[in-house]
Scaffold this motif. Sequence first.
Motif, PDB file in Angstrom:
ATOM      1  N   ALA A  65       0.823  -1.207   0.000  1.00 13.49           N
ATOM      2  CA  ALA A  65       0.000   0.000   0.000  1.00 13.49           C
ATOM      3  C   ALA A  65       0.862   1.263   0.000  1.00 13.49           C
ATOM      4  O   ALA A  65       0.567   2.241  -0.696  1.00 13.49           O
ATOM      5  CB  ALA A  65      -0.938  -0.003   1.201  1.00 13.49           C
ATOM      6  N   TYR A  68      -6.756   1.467   3.463  1.00 17.53           N
ATOM      7  CA  TYR A  68      -5.690   2.155   4.181  1.00 17.53           C
ATOM      8  C   TYR A  68      -5.997   3.642   4.083  1.00 17.53           C
ATOM      9  O   TYR A  68      -6.067   4.201   2.986  1.00 17.53           O
ATOM     10  CB  TYR A  68      -4.324   1.860   3.564  1.00 17.53           C
ATOM     11  N   ILE A 123      -6.419   3.903   0.079  1.00 19.55           N
ATOM     12  CA  ILE A 123      -6.092   2.808  -0.830  1.00 19.55           C
ATOM     13  C   ILE A 123      -7.029   1.651  -0.532  1.00 19.55           C
ATOM     14  O   ILE A 123      -7.175   1.244   0.623  1.00 19.55           O
ATOM     15  CB  ILE A 123      -4.626   2.339  -0.666  1.00 19.55           C
ATOM     16  N   GLY A 127      -6.069  -2.354  -4.361  1.00 17.49           N
ATOM     17  CA  GLY A 127      -4.953  -1.425  -4.483  1.00 17.49           C
ATOM     18  C   GLY A 127      -5.304  -0.131  -5.191  1.00 17.49           C
ATOM     19  O   GLY A 127      -4.422   0.683  -5.467  1.00 17.49           O
TER      20      GLY A 127
END
Length: 254
Positions: free
Chosen positions: A53, A165, A180, A185
């Motif tokens: 990440a 994230y 993220i 992703g």
Amino acid sequence: MSAFTCPQCGAPLQVTPRLSYHLCEYCGTHSFIDRSGVIFYYLTPFLVNETQAKEIVSRWMKGPSMEKNLDSEAEITTFTKILFPVYRFRRMVGGQEEVYIRPARATFIEGMQEMVLPPGTMKIYDESVAIEDALRLDPEMAMDAYLEELPGEPMEHALVFVPFYQVEYNFQNQVWHAAIDGSTGAMHASLYPVRSSMPFGIVFITGFLAGMAGLLLGLYVHQAIYLLVPLGVAGSWYLAQTLIRQGEQKKSEG
């Protein structure tokens, strides 16, 4: 108290009609309950680890549209693993199954309604699921807030916790946010520092003025001066390419 039934075994559940979680004492099924009734709730696991990440963030900050030196001067202040709640609606629309995703709480994450949950990754969220150090954010909005706007007939409603994230960073004395997707992703950021367009504006104005000068001088002085028009265009193209190469070189050096 209001009476609900377990979506798995049909046993009665006595709960208060508010946003809450409940464990069926008969079959052990976990359910999420809001004003619209009892639904399953699921979790999509993290498929992107923290190291990956952070690499995604670094590549994103080096993008050609980003502010100069963003990747080297930005200071990441928080990098948090979260499980964000969304409602997943399966509907039959015109004879075809459609899936709609809606956030279950307020968020700065853009593109939430276009999110696609990776097929086959959802698992029932119960005590056997370890969320480790991820922070679970609970719903703040009831599911029935979306029911009237959705087309077609209902097939299944579910609460799904999706992994993200959450990033907060400082750049040039200003705080910015991004996220993220922990499954795919994908980067999400509605606002971010962008590269100034001033150098490209200067190139455009220079080429435009050179072309106009060629037209006027060719009209009043000599036709050969019309050559300034293509020269102006060529010069603008050369300057633009030079600026792009310089930007890419600085990025690679950083």
